[in-house]
Design a protein around this motif. Structure first.
Motif, PDB file in Angstrom:
ATOM      1  N   GLU A   1       0.551  -1.054  -0.030  1.00 44.65           N
ATOM      2  CA  GLU A   1       0.292  -0.304   0.222  1.00 44.65           C
ATOM      3  C   GLU A   1       0.658   1.230   0.067  1.00 44.65           C
ATOM      4  N   LEU A   2       1.726   1.279   0.057  1.00 44.54           N
ATOM      5  CA  LEU A   2       2.669   1.809   0.430  1.00 44.54           C
ATOM      6  C   LEU A   2       3.707   2.680  -0.349  1.00 44.54           C
ATOM      7  N   LEU A   3       3.724   1.729  -1.065  1.00 43.18           N
ATOM      8  CA  LEU A   3       4.724   1.743  -2.293  1.00 43.18           C
ATOM      9  C   LEU A   3       3.577   1.926  -3.574  1.00 43.18           C
ATOM     10  N   GLU A   4       2.144   1.446  -3.575  1.00 40.44           N
ATOM     11  CA  GLU A   4       1.107   2.645  -4.487  1.00 40.44           C
ATOM     12  C   GLU A   4       0.720   4.159  -4.139  1.00 40.44           C
ATOM     13  N   GLN A   5       0.841   4.535  -2.804  1.00 43.54           N
ATOM     14  CA  GLN A   5       0.760   5.853  -3.056  1.00 43.54           C
ATOM     15  C   GLN A   5       1.619   6.691  -3.093  1.00 43.54           C
ATOM     16  N   TYR A   6       3.187   5.779  -2.383  1.00 43.18           N
ATOM     17  CA  TYR A   6       3.994   7.122  -2.267  1.00 43.18           C
ATOM     18  C   TYR A   6       4.967   6.145  -2.838  1.00 43.18           C
ATOM     19  N   GLY A   7       5.407   5.185  -3.442  1.00 38.90           N
ATOM     20  CA  GLY A   7       6.701   4.837  -4.411  1.00 38.90           C
ATOM     21  C   GLY A   7       7.444   4.327  -3.305  1.00 38.90           C
ATOM     22  N   ALA A   8       8.799   3.986  -3.631  1.00 33.74           N
ATOM     23  CA  ALA A   8       9.658   3.544  -2.748  1.00 33.74           C
ATOM     24  C   ALA A   8      10.354   3.793  -2.461  1.00 33.74           C
TER      25      ALA A   8
END
Ligand SMILES: [Zn+2]
Ligand SMILES: [Zn+2]
Ligand SMILES: [Zn+2]
Length: 867
Positions: free
Chosen positions: A632-639
């Protein structure tokens, strides 16, 4: 101008670039210094969790930094792929452990790639591949040959739920480390690795691991548990056999009025056999086998025992004393037998009163007289020896050596060292593991599998048993073999598999030459890469994986295969990732989305409207529903934002408290740098960065900014190099960014613009290990060629770190020729160098030979050059 950093397009773009350019492929390059960084490899459970993300981000930043510093870095990744969860999941989902494992590996690999971790994927290994475990089987055979592995029947820790044996290191407070069931004792034939051969060496070297956290070496030392004492022999009455005890109080031997054996002690059965006590002993042993059998667990039970029907002879008094078996004696401690001195030990005292056994005081405090019949408690201190024949009147401390020597002369004792560490039981009655490469023949006994027959492949075509446990014993095609020795056709293959900790004890060596076919590893590759320079992983492995790995390197060293003994030069044990919990009185733990904030800022359960209690901040776990999903973090903010937050929120060794605002803050910072950089590109394209000394800048604004930039480079370098304190490093960069925002780009003077370009280029370089995709993109947009990966780590100017400047007068042959300003903390060598390099001075000294250069530091710093 794009106002925002777009991770969804930019991050995959650079991941593709790195892949196509094989940016992280490593080769042996002897011209460079090597650096081996490794994070503990994951179990392929299916999804990476936030703890993985943090751990691997820490490692990735360090390796990217080291590459820029000119090291030849190896940073591999692989899978600790055998183990029970695969079997359980396979039973639950009606699939095969192999299918389940490989699918998980595939999806976790994709997730790791999306995080931008710079692994050399060509070196990936999975321990469930026959190409990997065949070498483990090979090593097993070598260890068998050298008697470093042996088989014996003994009581072992048994987990009923997992249907398998556990090593002592895998029992935590009497519970299975994996499923938390209470562990029982079961008698089984087991394979053991003789880790005790190296007990002393493992212990001694705990103090020679300066790169390890003290808490880990302390845990290992306690686990190895060395104690110095005496080994005494008590002859069994009527038999030509001894009971051996270990005691730290040989001075009390005259007071030993009975003997206690652990219920698991092999003599318990043989001594009671045929006596009136046989049945009683049997049922007692059975009863105790379901009790918790550890030092802590014992406290829960009443101390009890039964007489075995046998006697032994106290070697000091020559008296016949009864032999008991008692629940408070552990096989783990000493020899599993205790000479019981009730007058000097409270537990023995209670036991003696309970079973009417004799109490004879042998050490008493000076000026007091103890009477065994009326004593109310044991006297455990030092004192004067009594009731001990020729030794009466001695100080008990002196008596220890004297009595041991006396017994040694009679062949009944010796000084000795005892360790708490026990041999490592490695047989597991499970399917998904490395088959143990031996054959049991009715005639020849245990026969090693011939080396040419390796690997003994784990059969893949099997149906798992509903209740767990291994299907291997039911597979005729696997178990029925011809004895390699006598050719009998009814020999049987060993159906146990190895503890999965065996695989993880040497995997870091396999990474050095992962496809090597002639042995466990290519000796040349290991010579170049090993040992691991920096290892990163959880402290929960202190007495498991980390101890086993140290042991395995000693085994390989002993076999002449490697020339070192310590696998990990430096160790970082990262903290946990924690978050608050939410609970509803009705529904228990809630996911964050199940709790709704009302107008009074309280939370209500969305299902029953009850008040939600916000609990302590604790380690994220699925069962507590306080987890954050990296996807979810990756989707929202990226790596890159995720990476930045993980590093900024806490120093690596400390626990990280998850906080949504913190992630947002990291996101804002990334975008702040993004806008600043693109603005500069637009307004100052083509301007070269300033690289001179601060003192040569004319405006104080430019000078201050330049000094700040140099200080930032120094701070970030030191923080990463010395302590991995990325949080303070990032703060320093943030400050510099703030300083840049304070400058009006449109009205800046040319000199100032050059400094701004210097600042910006270095900010991008300094951040590149932390937010690599983002920095690659900006590097490109700033008009630079190639990848930022090829850039060196920024260097700061020593002479431009401080605003405190001093005026230096430079004389040539006694005549004032120049005045220069320098940082107040410049040392003499730097002053001399700067003075000689000065343009004006150069005119005078050009082609002349220097006779002498003197730097005088008084009120006025003076450089005197004589030509
Ligand atoms: Zn278990
Ligand atoms: Zn045979
Ligand atoms: Zn509720």
């Amino acid at each position: 101008m794009e106002q925002r950093y777009q991770p969804q397009t930019i991050e995959p773009k650079w991941q593709k670039y790195w892949k196509e350019n094989k940016s992280f492929k490593v080769q042996k390059e002897t011209s460079k210094e090597k650096y081996y960084l490794l994070e503990m490899f994951p179990y392929p459970s299916g999804k990476i969790h936030i703890g993985h993300v943090r751990n691997y981000t820490i490692g990735d930043v360090v390796v990217r930094y080291k590459r820029m510093k000119g090291f030849n870095v190896i940073h591999p990744m692989g899978w600790d792929a055998f183990g029970m969860p695969a079997e359980n999941a396979a039973i639950d989902n009606n699939t095969h452990p192999a299918a389940w494992t490989y699918e998980n590996i595939r999806s976790m690999r994709e997730q790791l790639k999306k995080m931008g971790f710079s692994y050399d994927w060509d070196r990936e290994i999975a321990t469930c591949h026959p190409e990997y475990y065949r070498w483990e089987q090979w090593l097993f055979l070598k260890m068998l040959e050298k008697k470093m592995a042996y088989r014996k029947e003994s009581y072992v820790n048994w987990c009923e739920k997992c249907q398998t044996v556990l090593a002592n290191e895998q029992v935590e407070q009497d519970k299975c480390w994996r499923c938390s069931q209470i562990v029982h004792q079961k008698k089984l034939w087991q394979w053991f690795f003789k880790i005790t051969d190296f007990a002393e060496d493992l212990l001694v070297h705990c103090d020679k691991l300066p790169g390890w956290p003290d808490k880990v070496t302390t845990m290992q030392k306690n686990w190895i548990g060395k104690s110095i004492g005496s080994e005494l022999k008590f002859k069994i009455h009527g038999k030509d056999e001894d009971i051996v005890v270990f005691t730290t109080r040989p001075d009390t031997v005259f007071g030993a009025t009975f003997m206690c054996l652990a219920p698991e002690h092999p003599l318990v059965e043989s001594l009671s056999k045929g006596s009136d006590q046989e049945e009683l002993v049997k049922s007692f042993v059975k009863k105790i086998s379901s009790q918790e059998r550890s030092a802590e667990g014992l406290e829960k039970y009443e101390k009890e025992g039964v007489f075995t029907g046998a006697f032994c002879i106290n070697p000091a008094t020559k008296e016949k004393i009864p032999v008991y078996t008692a629940n408070f004696v552990l096989m783990e401690y000493g020899t599993g037998a205790i000479m019981s001195v009730p007058a000097g030990d409270q537990r023995d005292f209670d036991f003696a009163r309970k079973y009417n056994l004799e109490i004879i005081p042998v050490v008493q405090p000076e000026g007091e007289e103890l009477d065994g019949k009326i004593m109310e408690e044991a006297y455990t201190g030092d004192g004067i020896i009594v009731n001990s024949g020729e030794f009466n009147g001695l100080d008990s401390k002196d008596a220890m050596d004297i009595m041991t020597d006396w017994l040694e002369k009679k062949g009944r004792g010796k000084k000795t060292i005892s360790f708490r560490l026990r041999d490592w039981g490695i047989s597991r009655q499970r399917y998904w593991g490395t088959p143990i490469p031996v054959i049991h023949c009715p005639d020849c006994g245990v026969v090693p599998v011939p080396e040419a027959d390796l690997p003994i492949k784990l059969p893949e075509n099997v149906n798992l048993l509903e209740k767990g446990g291994s299907p291997l014993p039911t597979l005729d095609y696997f178990t029925k073999v011809t004895c390699p020795h006598c050719k009998r056709e009814d020999a049987k293959r060993d159906t146990d598999t190895m503890d999965t900790f065996v695989e993880s004890s040497w995997y870091y060596l396999r990474y050095c030459s992962p496809r090597y076919e002639k042995g466990m590893f290519d000796p040349e590759a290991v010579k170049y890469w090993a040992p691991v320079d920096q290892y990163i992983g959880g402290v929960e492995h202190a007495v498991l994986h980390l101890l086993y790995s140290r042991y395995f390197m000693r085994v390989l060293n002993n076999l002449g295969m490697i020339d070192f003994k310590e696998p990990f030069t430096r160790l970082l044990t990262q903290g946990m990732v924690c978050k608050e919990t939410m609970t509803c009185p009705e529904h228990g733990y809630l996911f964050p989305e199940q709790a709704q904030r009302n107008e009074n800022n309280n939370f209500k359960c969305t299902m029953c409207k009850s008040d939600v209690e916000i609990g302590r901040v604790i380690k994220m776990s699925k069962s507590k529903k306080n987890v954050v999903d990296p996807n979810e973090l990756l989707e929202q903010y990226g790596a890159d934002v995720t990476r930045l937050f993980c590093l900024f929120a806490a120093p690596p060794e400390r626990d990280l408290e998850w906080n949504e605002d913190g992630v947002e803050g990291s996101n804002r910072f990334v975008n702040r740098v993004w806008r600043l950089a693109l603005d500069c590109v637009e307004k100052m394209g083509g301007i070269e960065p300033y690289t001179g000394a601060a003192s040569d800048l004319s405006s104080s604004k430019a000078k201050d900014l330049y000094i700040k930039a140099n200080q930032t480079i120094k701070k970030v370098s030191d923080d990463i190099d010395q302590s991995f304190h990325f949080n303070t490093a990032i703060s320093a960069v943030m400050e510099l960014v703030n300083n840049l925002y304070a400058v009006d780009l449109d009205s800046a003077a040319n000199e100032q613009k050059q400094v701004i370009v210097f600042c910006l280029e270095n900010i991008i370089l300094l951040l590149s290990p932390i937010t690599p995709h983002f920095c690659e993109e900006l590097f490109l947009r700033m008009g630079k060629q190639g990848s930022i990966l090829a850039q060196s780590w920024p260097v700061y100017r020593e002479d431009s770190l401080t605003t405190d400047e001093i005026l230096i007068v430079v004389q040539v042959n006694g005549k004032l020729r120049a005045k220069i300003t320098m940082g107040a903390d410049s040392d003499e060598a730097l002053i001399e160098k700067t003075a000689l390099a000065d343009e004006k001075i150069q005119k005078y000294i050009k082609d002349k030979t220097l006779k002498k250069v003197i730097v005088i530091r008084k009120k006025q710093t003076l450089v005197n050059i004589v030509i």
